[in-house]
Design an enzyme around this catalytic site. Structure first.
Site, PDB file in Angstrom:
ATOM      1  N   GLY A   1     -14.297   3.711  -1.801  1.00  0.00           N
ATOM      2  CA  GLY A   1     -13.013   3.012  -1.853  1.00  0.00           C
ATOM      3  C   GLY A   1     -13.085   1.610  -1.283  1.00  0.00           C
ATOM      4  O   GLY A   1     -12.282   0.745  -1.631  1.00  0.00           O
TER       5      GLY A   1
ATOM      6  N   ASP B   1      -5.401  -4.627  -7.712  1.00  0.00           N
ATOM      7  CA  ASP B   1      -6.357  -3.796  -6.976  1.00  0.00           C
ATOM      8  C   ASP B   1      -7.228  -2.900  -7.839  1.00  0.00           C
ATOM      9  O   ASP B   1      -8.283  -2.491  -7.407  1.00  0.00           O
ATOM     10  CB  ASP B   1      -5.716  -3.039  -5.804  1.00  0.00           C
ATOM     11  CG  ASP B   1      -4.648  -2.076  -6.208  1.00  0.00           C
ATOM     12  OD1 ASP B   1      -4.345  -2.003  -7.412  1.00  0.00           O
ATOM     13  OD2 ASP B   1      -4.128  -1.408  -5.315  1.00  0.00           O
TER      14      ASP B   1
ATOM     15  N   LYS C   1       3.899   0.852  -3.591  1.00  0.00           N
ATOM     16  CA  LYS C   1       3.466   0.019  -4.718  1.00  0.00           C
ATOM     17  C   LYS C   1       4.453   0.065  -5.880  1.00  0.00           C
ATOM     18  O   LYS C   1       4.563  -0.888  -6.646  1.00  0.00           O
ATOM     19  CB  LYS C   1       2.091   0.476  -5.204  1.00  0.00           C
ATOM     20  CG  LYS C   1       1.016   0.192  -4.188  1.00  0.00           C
ATOM     21  CD  LYS C   1      -0.340   0.594  -4.673  1.00  0.00           C
ATOM     22  CE  LYS C   1      -1.353   0.206  -3.612  1.00  0.00           C
ATOM     23  NZ  LYS C   1      -2.713   0.393  -4.026  1.00  0.00           N
TER      24      LYS C   1
ATOM     25  N   THR D   1       0.840  -1.192   0.000  1.00  0.00           N
ATOM     26  CA  THR D   1       0.000   0.000   0.000  1.00  0.00           C
ATOM     27  C   THR D   1       0.879   1.248   0.000  1.00  0.00           C
ATOM     28  O   THR D   1       2.109   1.137  -0.111  1.00  0.00           O
ATOM     29  CB  THR D   1      -1.014  -0.056   1.170  1.00  0.00           C
ATOM     30  OG1 THR D   1      -1.946   1.009   1.018  1.00  0.00           O
ATOM     31  CG2 THR D   1      -0.354   0.048   2.532  1.00  0.00           C
TER      32      THR D   1
ATOM     33  N   ALA E   1      -1.490   3.640  -7.150  1.00  0.00           N
ATOM     34  CA  ALA E   1      -2.935   3.522  -7.360  1.00  0.00           C
ATOM     35  C   ALA E   1      -3.359   4.304  -8.605  1.00  0.00           C
ATOM     36  O   ALA E   1      -4.194   3.837  -9.389  1.00  0.00           O
ATOM     37  CB  ALA E   1      -3.681   4.023  -6.132  1.00  0.00           C
TER      38      ALA E   1
ATOM     39  N   GLY F   1      -3.614  11.657  -9.056  1.00  0.00           N
ATOM     40  CA  GLY F   1      -2.580  10.820  -8.452  1.00  0.00           C
ATOM     41  C   GLY F   1      -1.841  10.061  -9.540  1.00  0.00           C
ATOM     42  O   GLY F   1      -2.453   9.570 -10.496  1.00  0.00           O
ATOM     43  N   ALA F   2      -0.534   9.994  -9.377  1.00  0.00           N
ATOM     44  CA  ALA F   2       0.269   9.275 -10.365  1.00  0.00           C
ATOM     45  C   ALA F   2       1.209   8.300  -9.668  1.00  0.00           C
ATOM     46  O   ALA F   2       2.235   7.909 -10.201  1.00  0.00           O
ATOM     47  CB  ALA F   2       1.058  10.270 -11.218  1.00  0.00           C
ATOM     48  N   GLY F   3       0.834   7.894  -8.439  1.00  0.00           N
ATOM     49  CA  GLY F   3       1.585   6.861  -7.727  1.00  0.00           C
ATOM     50  C   GLY F   3       1.057   5.501  -8.159  1.00  0.00           C
ATOM     51  O   GLY F   3       0.470   5.362  -9.247  1.00  0.00           O
TER      52      GLY F   3
HETATM   53  P1  ATR Z   1       0.222   4.709  -3.935  1.00  0.00           P
HETATM   54  O1  ATR Z   1       1.209   3.701  -4.365  1.00  0.00           O
HETATM   55  O2  ATR Z   1      -0.723   4.149  -2.930  1.00  0.00           O
HETATM   56  O3  ATR Z   1      -0.487   5.376  -5.061  1.00  0.00           O
HETATM   57  P2  ATR Z   1       2.217   6.736  -3.811  1.00  0.00           P
HETATM   58  O4  ATR Z   1       2.927   6.052  -4.914  1.00  0.00           O
HETATM   59  O5  ATR Z   1       3.001   7.281  -2.676  1.00  0.00           O
HETATM   60  O6  ATR Z   1       1.115   5.786  -3.172  1.00  0.00           O
HETATM   61  O7  ATR Z   1       1.331   7.895  -4.440  1.00  0.00           O
HETATM   62  C1  ATR Z   1       0.669   8.797  -3.632  1.00  0.00           C
HETATM   63  C2  ATR Z   1      -0.040   9.805  -4.532  1.00  0.00           C
HETATM   64  O8  ATR Z   1      -0.699  10.744  -3.673  1.00  0.00           O
HETATM   65  C3  ATR Z   1       0.901  10.612  -5.415  1.00  0.00           C
HETATM   66  O9  ATR Z   1       0.217  10.921  -6.604  1.00  0.00           O
HETATM   67  C4  ATR Z   1       1.129  11.868  -4.559  1.00  0.00           C
HETATM   68  O10 ATR Z   1       1.506  13.011  -5.299  1.00  0.00           O
HETATM   69  P3  ATR Z   1       3.075  13.269  -5.678  1.00  0.00           P
HETATM   70  O11 ATR Z   1       3.353  12.402  -6.856  1.00  0.00           O
HETATM   71  O12 ATR Z   1       3.166  14.689  -5.967  1.00  0.00           O
HETATM   72  O13 ATR Z   1       3.858  12.854  -4.459  1.00  0.00           O
HETATM   73  C5  ATR Z   1      -0.238  12.055  -3.980  1.00  0.00           C
HETATM   74  N1  ATR Z   1      -0.270  12.837  -2.753  1.00  0.00           N
HETATM   75  C6  ATR Z   1       0.121  12.434  -1.523  1.00  0.00           C
HETATM   76  N2  ATR Z   1      -0.083  13.420  -0.614  1.00  0.00           N
HETATM   77  C7  ATR Z   1      -0.613  14.472  -1.294  1.00  0.00           C
HETATM   78  C8  ATR Z   1      -1.053  15.780  -0.926  1.00  0.00           C
HETATM   79  N3  ATR Z   1      -0.992  16.212   0.350  1.00  0.00           N
HETATM   80  N4  ATR Z   1      -1.548  16.579  -1.903  1.00  0.00           N
HETATM   81  C9  ATR Z   1      -1.635  16.148  -3.174  1.00  0.00           C
HETATM   82  N5  ATR Z   1      -1.242  14.921  -3.589  1.00  0.00           N
HETATM   83  C10 ATR Z   1      -0.730  14.090  -2.661  1.00  0.00           C
END
Ligand code: ATR
Length: 290
Positions: free
Chosen positions: A257, A112, A74, A70, A150, A146-148
């Site tokens: 979710g 997921d 990921k 998580t 998920a 989001g580009a992580g």
């Molecule tokens: P996961 O694998 O669960 O997607 P992750 O790879 O850490 O977790 O991705 C987290 C996502 O949440 C990213 O898109 C992150 O934006 P950045 O790429 O700029 O880091 C986003 N995110 C986390 N905290 C945030 C916040 N306070 N405001 C905006 N975006 C946030």
């Protein structure tokens, strides 16, 4: 009770979730109850991890079956696998890692997003009637925040269904990279407020914004939600995030979710145990804990 330590012995199979934070995770509740109900000798623990590779090296002798991945691991998790399933490779992130019994190799999968996409399709069918053929996501403008890990999985899933993808991310370079991978468009978070090229768009939040206990925030102003016909939030603690609450108030369909979470939990449970998942029990445990 979360753990039944009387049942833990030398043969108990170890599972867990690797993340940071892990305190919000409902997975230990879900899996431990499910293991017990089917008589499977397993335990599922939360592992608060800073560095995945260090963790796996330190515990390399641990006889584990599988780990869920998580936030925020990921993507790093994928780099620590010996082999990666083609879908996880295409996405660029894993949601779980299973140790292959025959040779101990670590295999990464991404399962997921399937549950999230299925729940979104189901909800769109409910709103539009079931007469249409093919995916109701086909041709829709699907905005993924989001580009992580998920975000990558949802953008990939949407693309597979023929949606046109827009990626918004705090770090714009990552939005651009993901958008180019799925043939979509990248925008900044601040552009979300005035982004309405058309009505009836689909929105998915794949960031941790809105997750307990840190905040009750939303990245999209309520006014801007009027342009969406459906809003999904990958955050499931709380179940009704501010984003979903405001989306509902402006008349959009919402998908929790918890749908993504529970559907991937069924698949993962079956991969861990090779037994059918006790679905109703797992739904009940989740409902009691969210
Ligand atoms: P996961 O694998 O669960 O997607 P992750 O790879 O850490 O977790 O991705 C987290 C996502 O949440 C990213 O898109 C992150 O934006 P950045 O790429 O700029 O880091 C986003 N995110 C986390 N905290 C945030 C916040 N306070 N405001 C905006 N975006 C946030």
């Amino acid at each position: 009770d979360l753990y039944n330590f009387r049942h833990i012995g030398v043969d108990t199979k170890v599972h867990g979730v690797i993340g940071n934070p892990t305190s919000h995770s409902k997975s230990p509740h879900l899996y431990n109850a499910a293991f017990e109900s089917v008589g499977f000798d397993g335990v599922y623990l939360p592992f608060l991890v800073d560095n995945v590779s260090d963790f796996l090296n330190t515990y390399s002798s641990l006889d584990f079956v599988g780990y869920s991945y998580t936030i925020p691991h990921k993507v790093d998790g994928l780099r620590c696998c010996d082999e990666v399933d083609p879908i996880a490779k295409a996405i660029g992130a894993i949601s779980c890692m299973i140790k292959r019994p025959s040779d101990g190799k670590l295999i990464g999968y991404n399962i997921d997003y399937l549950g999230a996409i299925a729940a979104i399709e189901e909800r769109l069918h409910d709103s539009n009637g079931r007469s249409m053929s093919g995916s109701p996501l086909y041709g829709k403008l699907f905005v993924v925040i989001g580009a992580g890990g998920a975000g990558k999985a949802l953008a990939y899933g949407g693309k597979q269904k023929g949606a046109r993808i827009v990626v918004a991310n705090r770090t714009y370079a990552k939005a651009k990279e993901l958008a180019s991978r799925v043939g979509g468009k990248a925008i900044t978070l601040s552009e979300l407020e005035n982004f309405h090229p058309e009505q009836g768009m689909i929105l998915a939040n794949a960031t941790s914004v809105g997750m307990k206990p840190k905040n009750h925030e939303s990245l999209v102003p309520k006014e801007a939600l009027k342009h969406y016909s459906l809003v999904f939030d990958a955050v499931y603690t709380p179940k009704l995030t501010r984003l979903l609450q405001e989306a509902r108030e402006v008349g959009a369909a919402i998908v929790y979710g918890t749908e993504m979470f529970i559907n991937q939990a069924f698949v993962q449970f079956e991969r861990f145990t090779k037994l059918p998942a006790p679905k109703q029990l797992m739904r009940d445990v989740l409902a009691r804990n969210t």
